[in-house]
Design an enzyme around this catalytic site. Structure first.
Site, PDB file in Angstrom:
ATOM      1  CB  CYS A  28      -1.521   6.229   2.466  1.00 33.91           C
ATOM      2  SG  CYS A  28      -2.873   7.273   3.012  1.00 33.91           S
ATOM      3  NE  ARG A  48      -2.428   2.273   3.450  1.00 33.10           N
ATOM      4  CZ  ARG A  48      -3.262   2.690   4.400  1.00 33.10           C
ATOM      5  NH1 ARG A  48      -4.348   2.000   4.673  1.00 33.10           N
ATOM      6  NH2 ARG A  48      -2.999   3.762   5.081  1.00 33.10           N
TER       7      ARG A  48
END
Ligand code: DHA
Length: 132
Positions: free
Chosen positions: A106, A104
Site C-alpha cells: 500500500c 499486499r
C-alpha cells in the site's frame, strides 16, 4: 504463452496498455481506477469507499475475462493519493478479501492518472482451476 486480456466490463486501457496480461496460470491486472466501464466516468468523488468498490468491480471484470476471480488474487498493490483514506479503503478491502488475504503493498502517491481518483489497485491472480 502471453495473452492480452480485454473486456468491455472494465474501463478501456486507451490503447496504451492492456487491461490484463495472462501468462500461463497467472493473470496480471493493470491498475484499475474508480471509473465506469461504459463511459469511463469517475464514481464516488471524494468518497474512498465508493471508489474502492468501483475499483474492485473493475478488477473483478478483468479477472473474469481471464478465467480468474478475486478469490484467486495472490498479490494486491494499492496506490492512494492520501494515507488518510487508508481506513476507508481497508474496510472495503477486508470485505472483498474475506478469506485468505493476498500479499499486499500500500503506497501513497502524489497523483493518479485521473484528477479525482483517490485509489488505484493492481493485482496478480492465479487462474481458476479448469479455466480454458
Ligand atoms: C490506469 C492505469 N493503469 C494507467 O494509466 O497505467
Amino acid at each position: 504463452m502471453t495473452t492480452a486480456i480485454a473486456t468491455t466490463h472494465a474501463p478501456s486501457a486507451a490503447h496504451l496498455y492492456n487491461q490484463g496480461i495472462q501468462v500461463g496460470d497467472l493473470v496480471f491486472c493493470s491498475g484499475q481506477l474508480p471509473l465506469t466501464a461504459e463511459s469511463g466516468v469517475l464514481v464516488g468523488k471524494d468518497d474512498p469507499r465508493a471508489q474502492t468498490r468501483q475499483v474492485f468491480a473493475n478488477v473483478a471484470a478483468v479477472l473474469a475475462a481471464a478465467g480468474s476471480s478475486l478469490e484467486h488474487v495472490v498479490k494486491a498493490t494499492i496506490f492512494l493519493t492520501s494515507m488518510e483514506d487508508v481506513a476507508a479503503v481497508n474496510a472495503v478491502y477486508a470485505e472483498t478479501f474475506a478469506g485468505i488475504k493476498p500479499a499486499r503493498s500500500c503506497i501513497a502517491v502524489r497523483a493518479l492518472p485521473h484528477r479525482d481518483a483517490l485509489v488505484e489497485i493492481e493485482v496478480v491472480a492465479t487462474r481458476a482451476p479448469g479455466s480454458e
